[in-house]
Design a protein around this motif. Structure first.
Motif, mmCIF file in Angstrom:
data_model
loop_
_atom_site.group_PDB
_atom_site.id
_atom_site.type_symbol
_atom_site.label_atom_id
_atom_site.label_comp_id
_atom_site.label_asym_id
_atom_site.label_seq_id
_atom_site.Cartn_x
_atom_site.Cartn_y
_atom_site.Cartn_z
ATOM 1 N N ALA A 171 0.823 -1.211 0.000
ATOM 2 C CA ALA A 171 0.000 0.000 0.000
ATOM 3 C C ALA A 171 0.858 1.263 0.000
ATOM 4 O O ALA A 171 0.543 2.243 -0.686
ATOM 5 N N ASN A 172 1.955 1.246 0.744
ATOM 6 C CA ASN A 172 2.814 2.422 0.819
ATOM 7 C C ASN A 172 3.495 2.732 -0.509
ATOM 8 O O ASN A 172 3.677 3.897 -0.876
ATOM 9 N N PHE A 173 3.880 1.681 -1.228
ATOM 10 C CA PHE A 173 4.619 1.892 -2.468
ATOM 11 C C PHE A 173 3.719 2.128 -3.678
ATOM 12 O O PHE A 173 4.112 2.828 -4.617
ATOM 13 N N HIS A 188 -0.930 -1.504 10.654
ATOM 14 C CA HIS A 188 -0.852 -0.167 11.251
ATOM 15 C C HIS A 188 0.554 0.182 11.705
ATOM 16 O O HIS A 188 0.910 1.374 11.758
ATOM 17 N N LEU A 189 1.357 -0.821 11.988
ATOM 18 C CA LEU A 189 2.737 -0.549 12.400
ATOM 19 C C LEU A 189 3.497 0.197 11.314
ATOM 20 O O LEU A 189 4.288 1.107 11.607
ATOM 21 N N ASP A 190 3.272 -0.190 10.074
ATOM 22 C CA ASP A 190 4.050 0.356 8.961
ATOM 23 C C ASP A 190 3.290 1.392 8.131
ATOM 24 O O ASP A 190 3.734 1.759 7.050
ATOM 25 N N PRO A 217 0.099 7.208 10.789
ATOM 26 C CA PRO A 217 -1.099 7.240 11.645
ATOM 27 C C PRO A 217 -2.268 8.014 11.050
ATOM 28 O O PRO A 217 -3.417 7.797 11.445
ATOM 29 N N GLU A 218 -1.996 8.919 10.110
ATOM 30 C CA GLU A 218 -3.080 9.671 9.494
ATOM 31 C C GLU A 218 -3.570 9.037 8.197
ATOM 32 O O GLU A 218 -4.487 9.568 7.552
ATOM 33 N N SER A 219 -2.966 7.927 7.808
ATOM 34 C CA SER A 219 -3.387 7.259 6.571
ATOM 35 C C SER A 219 -4.662 6.450 6.814
ATOM 36 O O SER A 219 -4.996 6.095 7.939
#
Length: 390
Positions: free
Chosen positions: A322-324, A352-354, A357-359
């Motif tokens: 999801a991040n990439f 949620h660890l990676d 927090p606002e995502s």
């Protein structure tokens, strides 16, 4: 055969494809999608209606200009049938589908051995069994397997069958006159998700599969991201836990050591039979994957620990994807996908660890865990070849 697709080209082909994927569609919506005037659309669709490729269906909204219901256009899914076959290390799983990849029938056969000729004969037998349930003959046969496929015909390498440079398409030509296409199984499943599944309508989505291996597929701007290395299972060695097991390549805590069905089975079995285990079910018999998950659901401590660790690792893998790639949704599939439900809380913890927090958590959609879903993917590859002509 009625409803043929070739030699459609240009706007006519775009119209037919839009209707196949999203129909039935009104003429106004079709004209908007393909950038045609109402008159041009009428001229293009008239011969398609006459040939039986398209049909008018009832149920559209009332057109205020003429005071009667509009008649959306649709294809006839049952005008063409396709067989899709997924090859594993020990069986051939097949489905018969319509032009929209709706499954009509399913069957499977064991593989007598891994010899290419024997596998081709088994595929031919299974295809014949499924084709007998179609009253319109077959328009295509798709075969998928774990491995590298070139030219939609040759298996460059297939780890589960111990194959190298096997001309599977050519071997099948001795058994059938039906057009045959061979594909990597993850590519096929991603395309099925893209065209007719949970990825339909998403600008971007990624597919993560867990089972005998770990797979990753990506669709961006309505097109699969595909290279010769897509079939190498690269995501299987992505590091997830610094204190995890070591894989055969020396990686510590990579996805293949934590998320494959074999990894979870071996770790739960070892934990139950190890020193200090208090579980009354301890046995030298290796458990099945579902039995391992069942024990975790019942609260068996050793199984719960292994399964939750796997769920936590999967959450971190989803977070990385999801991040990439910033997908609209994440689709999870494969025969091991039940892990998502059993270790749901642990998965969210890892996710949620990676994540920032606002995502917002990406929507997660689960596919059916059966091998028939993979076989349907093989059928979709055949459907795409039929309607796209390549």
């Amino acid at each position: 055969m009625a409803g043929g697709w070739q030699p459609l080209a240009g706007p006519a082909h775009r119209v037919a494809l839009e209707i196949l994927l999203d129909g039935p569609l009104s003429r106004a919506e079709l004209a908007r999608r393909v950038g045609l005037s109402p008159g041009s659309l009428t001229r293009i669709t008239k011969p398609m209606l006459e040939s039986g490729l398209l049909v008018e269906v009832s149920g559209g909204p009332v057109d205020p200009r003429v005071g009667r219901p509009s008649q959306p256009l649709d294809v006839v899914p049952a005008a063409h049938h396709f067989v899709g076959i997924k090859l594993t290390g020990d069986q051939a799983v097949g489905v018969l589908t319509t032009l929209r990849a709706e499954v009509i029938a399913a069957a499977e056969l064991p593989l007598p051995d891994h010899a290419p000729a024997a596998v081709a004969a088994t595929v031919a037998e299974l295809t014949k069994t499924l084709a007998a349930q179609s009253d319109s003959g077959l328009s295509g046969l798709g075969i998928s397997l774990g491995g590298q496929v070139v030219g939609k015909s040759e298996v460059r390498s297939g780890s589960f069958l111990d194959w190298y440079d096997v001309p599977l398409g050519q071997l099948m030509s001795a058994h059938t006159d039906v057009p045959v296409v061979v594909a990597n199984d993850l590519t096929a499943l991603t395309e099925a998700t893209h065209w007719f599944g949970a990825g339909r309508g998403a600008a971007r989505f990624c597919l993560i599969t867990i089972g005998a291996g770990i797979g990753y597929g990506l669709v961006v701007h309505d097109k699969i991201v595909d290279t010769p290395e897509s079939s190498l299972g690269l995501i299987g060695h992505h590091p997830l836990l610094p204190d995890g097991p070591r894989c055969e390549r020396g990686h510590i805590g990579c996805a293949s050591t934590l998320l494959t069905t074999d990894a979870i089975v071996s770790q739960v079995s070892a934990a139950l039979d190890g020193p200090g285990s208090a579980d009354s079910t301890s046995t030298t018999r290796e458990l099945t994957y579902d039995e391992c998950l069942d024990l975790a659901v019942k609260g068996e401590p050793a199984a719960r620990q292994v399964v939750d660790r796997a769920g936590y690792a999967l959450g971190r893998l989803v977070a990385t994807a999801a991040n990439f790639t910033l997908p609209d949704r994440v689709v999870l599939g494969g025969e091991g996908v039940r892990l998502v439900d059993v270790a749901h809380d642990a998965l969210l913890e890892g996710l949620h660890l990676d994540r920032h927090p606002e995502s917002t958590d990406p929507p997660i959609v689960l596919l059916d865990a059966s091998f028939s879903e993979w076989a349907r993917g093989a059928a979709v590859i055949a459907i795409q070849t039929f309607v796209l002509g390549s």
